[in-house]
Design a protein around this motif. Structure first.
Motif, short mmCIF file in Angstrom:
data_model
loop_
_atom_site.label_atom_id
_atom_site.label_comp_id
_atom_site.label_asym_id
_atom_site.label_seq_id
_atom_site.Cartn_x
_atom_site.Cartn_y
_atom_site.Cartn_z
N PRO A 31 0.84 -1.20 0.00
CA PRO A 31 0.00 0.00 0.00
C PRO A 31 0.87 1.25 0.00
CG PRO A 31 0.18 -0.87 2.22
CD PRO A 31 0.91 -1.84 1.33
N ALA A 32 0.25 2.38 -0.14
CA ALA A 32 0.98 3.64 -0.01
C ALA A 32 1.58 3.73 1.39
CB ALA A 32 0.06 4.82 -0.28
N ALA A 33 2.80 4.24 1.47
CA ALA A 33 3.47 4.34 2.76
C ALA A 33 2.71 5.30 3.68
CB ALA A 33 4.90 4.81 2.57
N THR A 34 2.53 4.87 4.94
CA THR A 34 1.83 5.70 5.92
C THR A 34 2.76 6.24 6.99
OG1 THR A 34 1.26 3.72 7.20
CG2 THR A 34 -0.35 4.47 5.57
N ALA A 35 3.97 5.70 7.06
CA ALA A 35 4.95 6.15 8.05
C ALA A 35 6.25 6.53 7.35
CB ALA A 35 5.21 5.05 9.08
N ARG A 36 6.94 7.49 7.92
CA ARG A 36 8.23 7.89 7.36
C ARG A 36 9.23 6.75 7.54
NH1 ARG A 36 13.10 9.65 8.94
NH2 ARG A 36 14.17 11.23 7.67
N PRO A 37 9.94 6.35 6.47
CA PRO A 37 10.93 5.28 6.60
C PRO A 37 11.98 5.60 7.65
CG PRO A 37 10.51 5.77 4.29
CD PRO A 37 9.84 6.85 5.08
N ALA A 38 12.37 4.61 8.40
CA ALA A 38 13.43 4.79 9.39
C ALA A 38 14.75 5.07 8.71
CB ALA A 38 13.53 3.55 10.27
N GLY A 39 15.63 5.77 9.39
CA GLY A 39 16.96 6.02 8.86
C GLY A 39 16.98 7.03 7.74
N GLU A 40 17.84 6.78 6.74
CA GLU A 40 18.04 7.71 5.63
C GLU A 40 17.60 7.04 4.33
OE1 GLU A 40 22.27 7.89 5.83
OE2 GLU A 40 22.15 7.78 8.01
N VAL A 41 17.10 7.85 3.40
CA VAL A 41 16.67 7.33 2.10
C VAL A 41 17.32 8.17 1.00
CG1 VAL A 41 14.74 6.86 0.55
CG2 VAL A 41 14.47 6.52 3.03
N VAL A 42 17.93 7.48 0.04
CA VAL A 42 18.46 8.17 -1.14
C VAL A 42 17.70 7.65 -2.36
CG1 VAL A 42 20.73 8.51 -0.15
CG2 VAL A 42 20.28 6.46 -1.49
N GLY A 43 17.52 8.52 -3.32
CA GLY A 43 16.78 8.14 -4.51
C GLY A 43 17.66 7.46 -5.54
N LEU A 44 17.09 6.46 -6.23
CA LEU A 44 17.74 5.82 -7.35
C LEU A 44 16.86 6.02 -8.58
CD1 LEU A 44 18.99 2.45 -5.77
CD2 LEU A 44 20.29 4.54 -6.19
N PRO A 45 17.44 5.97 -9.76
CA PRO A 45 16.66 6.29 -10.96
C PRO A 45 15.54 5.31 -11.26
CG PRO A 45 18.86 5.53 -11.55
CD PRO A 45 18.87 5.75 -10.09
N ASN A 46 15.66 4.05 -10.80
CA ASN A 46 14.66 3.04 -11.13
C ASN A 46 14.39 2.14 -9.93
OD1 ASN A 46 14.22 3.48 -14.09
ND2 ASN A 46 16.43 3.09 -14.16
N PRO A 47 13.26 1.41 -9.94
CA PRO A 47 12.96 0.48 -8.85
C PRO A 47 14.06 -0.57 -8.68
CG PRO A 47 11.02 0.84 -10.21
CD PRO A 47 12.17 1.50 -10.93
N VAL A 48 14.18 -1.06 -7.45
CA VAL A 48 15.24 -2.01 -7.10
C VAL A 48 14.66 -3.43 -7.04
CG1 VAL A 48 16.95 -2.66 -5.36
CG2 VAL A 48 16.44 -0.24 -5.78
N GLY A 49 15.32 -4.35 -7.75
CA GLY A 49 14.88 -5.74 -7.74
C GLY A 49 15.67 -6.62 -6.79
N ALA A 50 16.95 -6.30 -6.56
CA ALA A 50 17.79 -7.09 -5.67
C ALA A 50 18.89 -6.20 -5.12
CB ALA A 50 18.40 -8.28 -6.42
N LEU A 51 19.35 -6.53 -3.90
CA LEU A 51 20.40 -5.77 -3.23
C LEU A 51 21.45 -6.73 -2.68
CD1 LEU A 51 18.67 -3.08 -0.94
CD2 LEU A 51 20.11 -2.63 -2.93
#
Length: 329
Positions: A31-51
Motif C-alpha cells: 500500500p501507499a506508505a503511511t509512516a516515514r521510513p526509518a533512517g536515511e533514504v536516497v533516490g535511485l533512478p529506477n525500482p530495485v529488484g535485488a540488493l
C-alpha cells in the motif's frame, strides 16, 4: 497446488515437466506508505529488484527491477548520497550473490555475469539454461540453479563438473558446510542435494508459497513462506523443519546480520522490516522499522551491521544504521 511431504529425488531419469507445480508466489503489492521510513533514504533512478552489500568492500549493489532491465547500480556504503556508478549488463540479472572478495555474481539467461567491484568490469561464464541462482563455495566452485530445475557445478574456470536435475525450478541456493539446499518456488519446497552422488536428497514442503532462502553461520536454512505468512527455519544434514513462526504481512526478502545473529525479513503488505533472534526454540522479534514502499530487497553490510532496503516501486534505497537499531531496541 502441489502437496509435498518428505521426498527423495534422483538425477537420473527424472522429468521435471511431469512434476505437480504451482505458479510461483510473489511479493504482495504494497500500500501507499503511511509512516516515514526509518533512517536515511536516497533516490535511485529506477525500482530495485535485488540488493547486496559486497562483503570485502561494503559497496552496495542494486539490481534494477523488471524483466527487461539490465542495469546494475554500485554505491559506496560510506557515502550512499554520493554519485552512484551505473553498469550496463549484457542480459537481465535474476539475483545477486557474493563471489570471491571484491566480486559480484549475477545469474542471467545462458550465463553467470561476474562483476569486479573496483573496476566495474564484466566477465561471463556460459551456462546451459536460464540461470536463476548462484552460490560460490569455499573451493572456488560455483553452484548454478536454472529455471528448468537443474543445479550445475562449475569449476573455478567455469568448466561444467556435474549436473543434478529433477526439480521444477532452482530459484535459490543455500550452502552450509558440506550441505547444499535448493528452493523450488514452483513446488514450494526445499531439497537437499548430494553433490558426490549427483542426486537429489530429502525434500520438504516449504509452506504455502515460499519465495526466498538464505543460510546463517550456524548452518540454519531460513525461508520466507510469503503466501503462508510465516518464517521457516530448517536444519541441514538431515533436512528438518525446526521452527515456523507467523510473520504475516507477506514476508518476502531476507538478510542475516552476523554481528547480532539477527535475521531481517521485509513485509511488503505493511512496508516494514522485522528482525528475529533465532537462538531459542522460537523466533523472538527484536526490531521493527517502517521502510520505503514495496521493500522487495534487503541486505546487511557485515562490516558495520548497517541495513539497506530497496524499493521495488519508487527506486528508493533506505539505510538503517546498526547504532540506530540498537538505540531503538
Amino acid at each position: 497446488m502441489t502437496t509435498l511431504a518428505l521426498l527423495a529425488g534422483c538425477s537420473s531419469g527424472s522429468n521435471s515437466d511431469n512434476l505437480p507445480t504451482r505458479d510461483p508466489a510473489v511479493a504482495a503489492v504494497a500500500p501507499a506508505a503511511t509512516a516515514r521510513p526509518a533512517g536515511e533514504v536516497v533516490g535511485l533512478p529506477n525500482p530495485v529488484g535485488a540488493l547486496l552489500a559486497e562483503a570485502s568492500t561494503g559497496q552496495v549493489a542494486a539490481l534494477e527491477a523488471g524483466e527487461t532491465s539490465s542495469t546494475l547500480i554500485l554505491l559506496d556504503a560510506a557515502t550512499p548520497n554520493g554519485t552512484p556508478r551505473s553498469v550496463s549488463l549484457p542480459a537481465h540479472g535474476a539475483s545477486l550473490a557474493q563471489g570471491k572478495p571484491g566480486e559480484l555474481l549475477i545469474p542471467a539467461p545462458d550465463r553467470i555475469i561476474r562483476v569486479d567491484i573496483a573496476t566495474a568490469t564484466l566477465t561471463e561464464l556460459p551456462v546451459d539454461g536460464d540461470a536463476r541462482s548462484v552460490q560460490r563455495r569455499d573451493d572456488g566452485t560455483l553452484l548454478v540453479g536454472t529455471a528448468d530445475g537443474k543445479v550445475r557445478t562449475l569449476d573455478p574456470e567455469g568448466k561444467l563438473v556435474r549436473t543434478v536435475d529433477g526439480l521444477a525450478s532452482a530459484d535459490a541456493l543455500a550452502v552450509t558446510e558440506d550441505h547444499v539446499a535448493v528452493l523450488d518456488r514452483r513446488q514450494t519446497s526445499v531439497t537437499e542435494i548430494d553433490l558426490g552422488k549427483k542426486n537429489l536428497g530429502l525434500a520438504l514442503r516449504a509452506g504455502d508459497g515460499a519465495t526466498n532462502m538464505i543460510a546463517d553461520r550456524f548452518g540454519r536454512i531460513i525461508v520466507t513462506d510469503t503466501d503462508g505468512g510465516e518464517l521457516l527455519v530448517f536444519s541441514a544434514g538431515p533436512l528438518l523443519l525446526r521452527q515456523r513462526f507467523p510473520v504475516n504481512s507477506s514476508p518476502y526478502a531476507l538478510a542475516y546480520d552476523q554481528r547480532s545473529d539477527t535475521v531481517w525479513v521485509t513485509c511488503t503488505q505493511s512496508n516494514e522490516v522485522v528482525g528475529f533472534d533465532l537462538s531459542t526454540g522460537i523466533p523472538t522479534e527484536v526490531g521493527r522499522y517502517p521502510t520505503v514502499r514495496q521493500p522487495n530487497s534487503v541486505t546487511i553490510d557485515q562490516r558495520t551491521g548497517d541495513m539497506f532496503v530497496g524499493s521495488a516501486a519508487d527506486g528508493g534505497l533506505q539505510r538503517i544504521r546498526a547504532d540506530d537499531r540498537k538505540k531503538g531496541q
